[in-house]
Design a protein around this motif. Structure first.
Motif, mmCIF file in Angstrom:
data_model
loop_
_atom_site.group_PDB
_atom_site.id
_atom_site.type_symbol
_atom_site.label_atom_id
_atom_site.label_comp_id
_atom_site.label_asym_id
_atom_site.label_seq_id
_atom_site.Cartn_x
_atom_site.Cartn_y
_atom_site.Cartn_z
ATOM 1 N N HIS A 69 0.829 -1.218 0.000
ATOM 2 C CA HIS A 69 0.000 0.000 0.000
ATOM 3 C C HIS A 69 0.862 1.266 0.000
ATOM 4 C CE1 HIS A 69 -3.058 -2.927 0.834
ATOM 5 N NE2 HIS A 69 -2.605 -3.165 2.045
ATOM 6 N N GLN A 70 1.867 1.257 -0.843
ATOM 7 C CA GLN A 70 2.701 2.454 -0.949
ATOM 8 C C GLN A 70 1.920 3.582 -1.611
ATOM 9 O OE1 GLN A 70 6.524 2.032 -2.717
ATOM 10 N NE2 GLN A 70 7.140 0.307 -1.446
ATOM 11 N N HIS A 71 2.303 4.824 -1.259
ATOM 12 C CA HIS A 71 1.738 5.980 -1.951
ATOM 13 C C HIS A 71 2.033 5.863 -3.449
ATOM 14 C CE1 HIS A 71 0.525 8.438 1.505
ATOM 15 N NE2 HIS A 71 1.590 7.961 2.114
ATOM 16 N N GLN A 72 1.096 6.302 -4.263
ATOM 17 C CA GLN A 72 1.273 6.193 -5.699
ATOM 18 C C GLN A 72 2.101 7.343 -6.270
ATOM 19 O OE1 GLN A 72 0.324 3.394 -7.476
ATOM 20 N NE2 GLN A 72 0.058 2.758 -5.342
ATOM 21 N N LYS A 73 2.036 8.503 -5.652
ATOM 22 C CA LYS A 73 2.792 9.649 -6.147
ATOM 23 C C LYS A 73 4.257 9.498 -5.745
ATOM 24 C CE LYS A 73 -1.263 12.606 -5.963
ATOM 25 N NZ LYS A 73 -1.980 13.657 -5.231
ATOM 26 N N GLU A 74 5.142 9.706 -6.689
ATOM 27 C CA GLU A 74 6.563 9.427 -6.476
ATOM 28 C C GLU A 74 7.140 10.240 -5.327
ATOM 29 O OE1 GLU A 74 9.998 7.239 -7.173
ATOM 30 O OE2 GLU A 74 7.947 6.995 -7.913
ATOM 31 N N ALA A 75 6.785 11.518 -5.254
ATOM 32 C CA ALA A 75 7.309 12.365 -4.177
ATOM 33 C C ALA A 75 6.868 11.858 -2.815
ATOM 34 C CB ALA A 75 6.851 13.810 -4.376
ATOM 35 N N HIS A 76 5.634 11.393 -2.722
ATOM 36 C CA HIS A 76 5.128 10.840 -1.462
ATOM 37 C C HIS A 76 5.824 9.520 -1.129
ATOM 38 C CE1 HIS A 76 1.052 13.213 -1.680
ATOM 39 N NE2 HIS A 76 2.122 13.978 -1.658
ATOM 40 N N LYS A 77 6.059 8.703 -2.152
ATOM 41 C CA LYS A 77 6.770 7.440 -1.920
ATOM 42 C C LYS A 77 8.143 7.696 -1.315
ATOM 43 C CE LYS A 77 4.959 4.352 -5.536
ATOM 44 N NZ LYS A 77 5.345 3.572 -6.730
ATOM 45 N N ILE A 78 8.874 8.635 -1.892
ATOM 46 C CA ILE A 78 10.232 8.921 -1.425
ATOM 47 C C ILE A 78 10.207 9.467 -0.006
ATOM 48 C CG2 ILE A 78 12.250 10.392 -1.812
ATOM 49 C CD1 ILE A 78 11.601 10.155 -4.840
ATOM 50 N N ALA A 79 9.218 10.296 0.303
ATOM 51 C CA ALA A 79 9.135 10.891 1.639
ATOM 52 C C ALA A 79 8.743 9.871 2.694
ATOM 53 C CB ALA A 79 8.135 12.051 1.628
ATOM 54 N N ARG A 80 7.932 8.872 2.318
ATOM 55 C CA ARG A 80 7.351 7.976 3.312
ATOM 56 C C ARG A 80 7.956 6.569 3.330
ATOM 57 N NH1 ARG A 80 5.654 11.073 7.110
ATOM 58 N NH2 ARG A 80 4.238 12.690 6.415
ATOM 59 N N HIS A 81 8.617 6.166 2.251
ATOM 60 C CA HIS A 81 9.144 4.810 2.159
ATOM 61 C C HIS A 81 10.656 4.841 1.971
ATOM 62 C CE1 HIS A 81 5.084 2.993 1.745
ATOM 63 N NE2 HIS A 81 4.808 4.150 1.182
ATOM 64 N N GLU A 82 11.329 3.816 2.438
ATOM 65 C CA GLU A 82 12.790 3.764 2.419
ATOM 66 C C GLU A 82 13.304 3.428 1.024
ATOM 67 O OE1 GLU A 82 13.797 1.059 5.578
ATOM 68 O OE2 GLU A 82 13.672 2.640 7.093
ATOM 69 N N ILE A 83 12.973 4.300 0.070
ATOM 70 C CA ILE A 83 13.374 4.108 -1.314
ATOM 71 C C ILE A 83 14.737 4.752 -1.568
ATOM 72 C CG2 ILE A 83 12.815 4.701 -3.714
ATOM 73 C CD1 ILE A 83 9.831 4.557 -2.851
ATOM 74 N N MET A 84 14.898 5.991 -1.121
ATOM 75 C CA MET A 84 16.146 6.724 -1.334
ATOM 76 C C MET A 84 17.082 6.664 -0.134
ATOM 77 S SD MET A 84 15.601 7.731 -4.407
ATOM 78 C CE MET A 84 16.883 8.932 -4.744
ATOM 79 N N CYS A 85 16.540 6.396 1.046
ATOM 80 C CA CYS A 85 17.399 6.241 2.222
ATOM 81 C C CYS A 85 16.698 5.362 3.247
ATOM 82 C CB CYS A 85 17.797 7.589 2.822
ATOM 83 S SG CYS A 85 16.571 8.348 3.874
ATOM 84 N N SER A 86 17.491 4.609 3.979
ATOM 85 C CA SER A 86 16.971 3.712 4.999
ATOM 86 C C SER A 86 17.228 4.290 6.380
ATOM 87 C CB SER A 86 17.650 2.347 4.884
ATOM 88 O OG SER A 86 19.031 2.467 5.205
ATOM 89 N N LEU A 87 16.632 3.657 7.382
ATOM 90 C CA LEU A 87 16.894 4.043 8.763
ATOM 91 C C LEU A 87 18.383 3.935 9.073
ATOM 92 C CD1 LEU A 87 15.696 4.871 11.508
ATOM 93 C CD2 LEU A 87 15.206 2.458 11.934
ATOM 94 N N GLU A 88 19.006 2.875 8.591
ATOM 95 C CA GLU A 88 20.453 2.692 8.800
ATOM 96 C C GLU A 88 21.237 3.834 8.173
ATOM 97 O OE1 GLU A 88 23.733 -0.868 8.194
ATOM 98 O OE2 GLU A 88 22.204 -0.558 6.641
ATOM 99 N N ASP A 89 20.851 4.263 6.963
ATOM 100 C CA ASP A 89 21.541 5.391 6.318
ATOM 101 C C ASP A 89 21.485 6.636 7.192
ATOM 102 O OD1 ASP A 89 22.078 3.869 4.024
ATOM 103 O OD2 ASP A 89 20.188 4.470 3.070
ATOM 104 N N CYS A 90 20.311 6.900 7.776
ATOM 105 C CA CYS A 90 20.143 8.080 8.631
ATOM 106 C C CYS A 90 21.060 8.005 9.846
ATOM 107 C CB CYS A 90 18.687 8.205 9.085
ATOM 108 S SG CYS A 90 17.504 8.499 7.770
ATOM 109 N N MET A 91 21.110 6.843 10.484
ATOM 110 C CA MET A 91 21.912 6.683 11.701
ATOM 111 C C MET A 91 23.397 6.863 11.425
ATOM 112 S SD MET A 91 19.765 6.249 14.095
ATOM 113 C CE MET A 91 18.112 5.625 14.435
ATOM 114 N N PHE A 92 23.883 6.263 10.347
ATOM 115 C CA PHE A 92 25.319 6.351 10.082
ATOM 116 C C PHE A 92 25.714 7.731 9.560
ATOM 117 C CE2 PHE A 92 25.042 1.835 10.713
ATOM 118 C CZ PHE A 92 26.264 1.535 11.309
#
Length: 241
Positions: free
Chosen positions: A129-152
Motif C-alpha cells: 500500500h505504498q503511496h502512488q505519487k513518487e514524491a510521497h513514496k520517497i518521503a514515506r518509504h525507504e526508497i532513497m534512504c533507509s533508517l540505517e543510512d540516517c543513523m550512520f
C-alpha cells in the motif's frame, strides 16, 4: 513566490509561514512533535536530515538564534524550503542542501554538529500500500534512504556527545533502538505519543547521544486528543504555545 498548487500555511506558535503543496509534500503532526521535543541549547550547531519542505528548521529557528542547516534529497522540496526561508527573512540563518544524505561523508567533515534532527521515511521499501505519487513514496518509504543510512550519517556528522532526535512510528521502536546502537548513538530518552487515552502508542520521539553512556529515560506519555476528541492541553501547547 508561490507556484501552481502551492499555498502558504501558518506555523502559529512561531508566527511564521511555510510553503506547502499536497501534491508533493505537506508536513504532519509528527514534525511539530519532533520540534517540540527537541531541546536547543545556546551553542548548538544544528542540522536537520530528511528535511522535506524545511518545516523543522523553521520551527527550531523560533527556539534559537544560530544557523540551522538542512539536507533534503528531493529537489522540488528543497527549493520550496529555500523560498519559505526567504519569505520569513531567515535565509541568512537557514540553509538547505539538496543532496543524498549518503553523500555526507564526501561533503561534510566529520563531527561538525552537536544537534541533529531527523524525520525519516517510516515504511520499509517493500511495504504494501505504498503511496502512488513518487514524491510521497520517497518521503514515506525507504526508497532513497533507509533508517540505517540516517543513523550512520548522523554518526559521521555528530560531535562526541552530540544528540540525535528522531521521530518515527511506534511499531518500529526496536528498529530505531537497534540501528542507533549499531551507529554508536546510545538511546537516552523516549517519548511515547498516543492519539488518546486507552489507545496504543502511534509515534515515538527518541533522543540518542553519540558514544553516550547507557541509561534510558522513559518520558511521561503525550496525548494528542482528550476524551472529548478535542486537542489535549499538551497538543494545544505544541500548536499555539
Amino acid at each position: 513566490m508561490l507556484k501552481e498548487q502551492e499555498r502558504l500555511d501558518d506555523l502559529i506558535k512561531e508566527n511564521l509561514k511555510i510553503i506547502q503543496n499536497d501534491e508533493v509534500f505537506s508536513f504532519s503532526t509528527d514534525a511539530l512533535l519532533l520540534a517540540h521535543f527537541t531541546k536547543v541549547r545556546k551553542n548548538d550547531s544544528i542540522l536537520d536530515l530528511c528535511a522535506g519542505n524545511g518545516v523543522i528548521a523553521l520551527l527550531l529557528s523560533a527556539k534559537s538564534h544560530q544557523k540551522i542547516e538542512s539536507i533534503e534529497i528531493q529537489e522540488q522540496l528543497a527549493e520550496m524550503a529555500q523560498r519559505s526561508f526567504k519569505y520569513n527573512r531567515l535565509e541568512e540563518r537557514l540553509s538547505m542542501h539538496n543532496m543524498d544524505l549518503k553523500d555526507v561523508y564526501q561533503t561534510f567533515k566529520p563531527s561538525q554538529f552537536t544537534l541533529i534532527t531527523c524525520n525519516p521515511p517510516y515504511f520499509k521499501r517493500n511495504q504494501l500500500h505504498q503511496h502512488q505519487k513518487e514524491a510521497h513514496k520517497i518521503a514515506r518509504h525507504e526508497i532513497m534512504c533507509s533508517l540505517e543510512d540516517c543513523m550512520f550519517a548522523a554518526r559521521h556528522l555528530l560531535k562526541q556527545g552530540g544528540r540525535l532526535v528522531m521521530v518515527h512510528r511506534a511499531e518500529r521502536l526496536m528498529d530505531v533502538l537497534t540501528e542507533m546502537r549499531q551507529a554508536n548513538i546510545e538511546p537516552k530518552r523516549i517519548v511515547f505519543i498516543y492519539s488518546k487515552h486507552g489507545k496504543s502508542a502511534v509515534t515515538i520521539v527518541v533522543e540518542g547521544r553519540k558514544n553516550g553512556n547507557q541509561g534510558l529515560e522513559i518520558a511521561p506519555p503525550f496525548y494528542i486528543y482528550n476524551e472529548n476528541g478535542e486537542y489535549s492541553e499538551q497538543m494545544k501547547e505544541v500548536y499555539y504555545g
